[in-house]
Design an enzyme around this catalytic site. Sequence first.
Site, mmCIF file in Angstrom:
data_model
loop_
_atom_site.group_PDB
_atom_site.id
_atom_site.type_symbol
_atom_site.label_atom_id
_atom_site.label_comp_id
_atom_site.label_asym_id
_atom_site.label_seq_id
_atom_site.Cartn_x
_atom_site.Cartn_y
_atom_site.Cartn_z
ATOM 1 N N ARG A 201 2.508 10.580 -1.117
ATOM 2 C CA ARG A 201 2.911 10.955 0.294
ATOM 3 C C ARG A 201 4.449 11.388 0.498
ATOM 4 N NH1 ARG A 201 -1.074 6.623 3.245
ATOM 5 N NH2 ARG A 201 -2.774 7.995 3.476
ATOM 6 N N GLY B 297 -8.157 9.221 7.905
ATOM 7 C CA GLY B 297 -8.797 9.265 9.367
ATOM 8 C C GLY B 297 -8.543 10.433 10.258
ATOM 9 N N GLY C 271 -9.964 9.937 2.109
ATOM 10 C CA GLY C 271 -9.345 9.430 0.796
ATOM 11 C C GLY C 271 -10.215 9.317 -0.225
#
Length: 420
Positions: A35, A401, A378
């Site tokens: 990330r 999500g 994920g």
Amino acid sequence: MIKTVKSVDLKGRRIVMRVDFNVPMKDGVVQDDTRITAAIPTIKYILEQGVKTLTLMSHLGDPVKDSKKAKEKAEKDGKTFDEAAYIKGKHRMAPVAAYLEKKLGRPVIFAGEDGCYGKKAFIDGQQEGAVIMLENTRFHKEETSKDAGERDKLAKELASYGDIFVNDAFGTAHRDHASTASIAKFVPVSVAGFLMEKEVDYLEPIVTNPQKPLAAIIGGAKVSSKIAVLESLLKNASALVIGGGMAYTFLKAQGHKVGKSLVEDDQLDTARNILNAAKKAGAEIVLPVDQLGAETFDAAAKPIAVDSQDLPDNLMGLDVGPRTVAKYKEVLARAKTIVWNGPVGVFEFDAFAKGTEEVAKLAAEATGRGAVTVVGGGDSVAAVNKFGLASKMSHVSTGGGASLELLEGKKLPGIEVCRG
């Protein structure tokens, strides 16, 4: 359309940017920098434009909830719990700032452990072009408050740190939080970063206007968590591949024997409704026709091949068999767009990873022949990384999500504030 950093003049401006640096930590050390790496192109572009300051903000886990759970576990195990050490090792942004500094090759100034309030003078006092990292936004209850007034209190403070708000945190785009959405009410200009732009460019068309035929592979454990995305994708999909634990709820709904497999009995009617809706829409539903079972849910369990849709009472289904993979190959070969959310087996156990690995290989082959392949969720991302095939996909989403909700056709707060 969303507005991006390239649509505004950044020179001499103060930028406040929401990133998703919610990375796994152990004893204050970053364990996976995916990330962080994903946000660097936007960070570098902003700095190249000659900005006055760039202030970065992110959450890193949930200090209150996570420490409470860890304390309860320690007490249950009869161990002492050092809350300060736990939080420092898992939730402080200082180690992330130091890690980013190495990645960027320039100083990243940590604004201090005393929180996100009262930092305007500190930020404005930095040299031109300074990069500042705020403390974990979730140390403040206002960040995630359901009360808009409470969120606005923190949002106003964060907004005072910039003239332009850049949101590049797709992983939290579905959250209506102070630092992801509310802040936009108090900043003159709100735009998306490159990561956010790429996510929207790949995911939104799957729901609104995909290149057809569209094949959707939906896996994972539970039907209940994927109902909305199944219903949304049925509007455009020519084929819906259903795998993983959730496949057994569908198989039972069709009258098949599922042995000890994971089944949501309260979702059997939902499964039947989806099967009927697919039939009406002319979409093919692909369920396992053979499988790999085991007597226990264990990495060391002995795999038992079952050449049938029915499982004996003593087995649970943990992966798909070769005839099912052959069916996947046939379906995916016709697709011009493939979206994949959820594994088709327990890929974490090497003995039951073959089906998911084959799906990853088939998707990679599809990319090679010109199909658009999008991996979201994920576990699916973990799978393509495990098999070394992430680079062979058109796009691998950074948001679990968020990607799921976008595929459900929902409007995400963090994206909507960047609309033109």
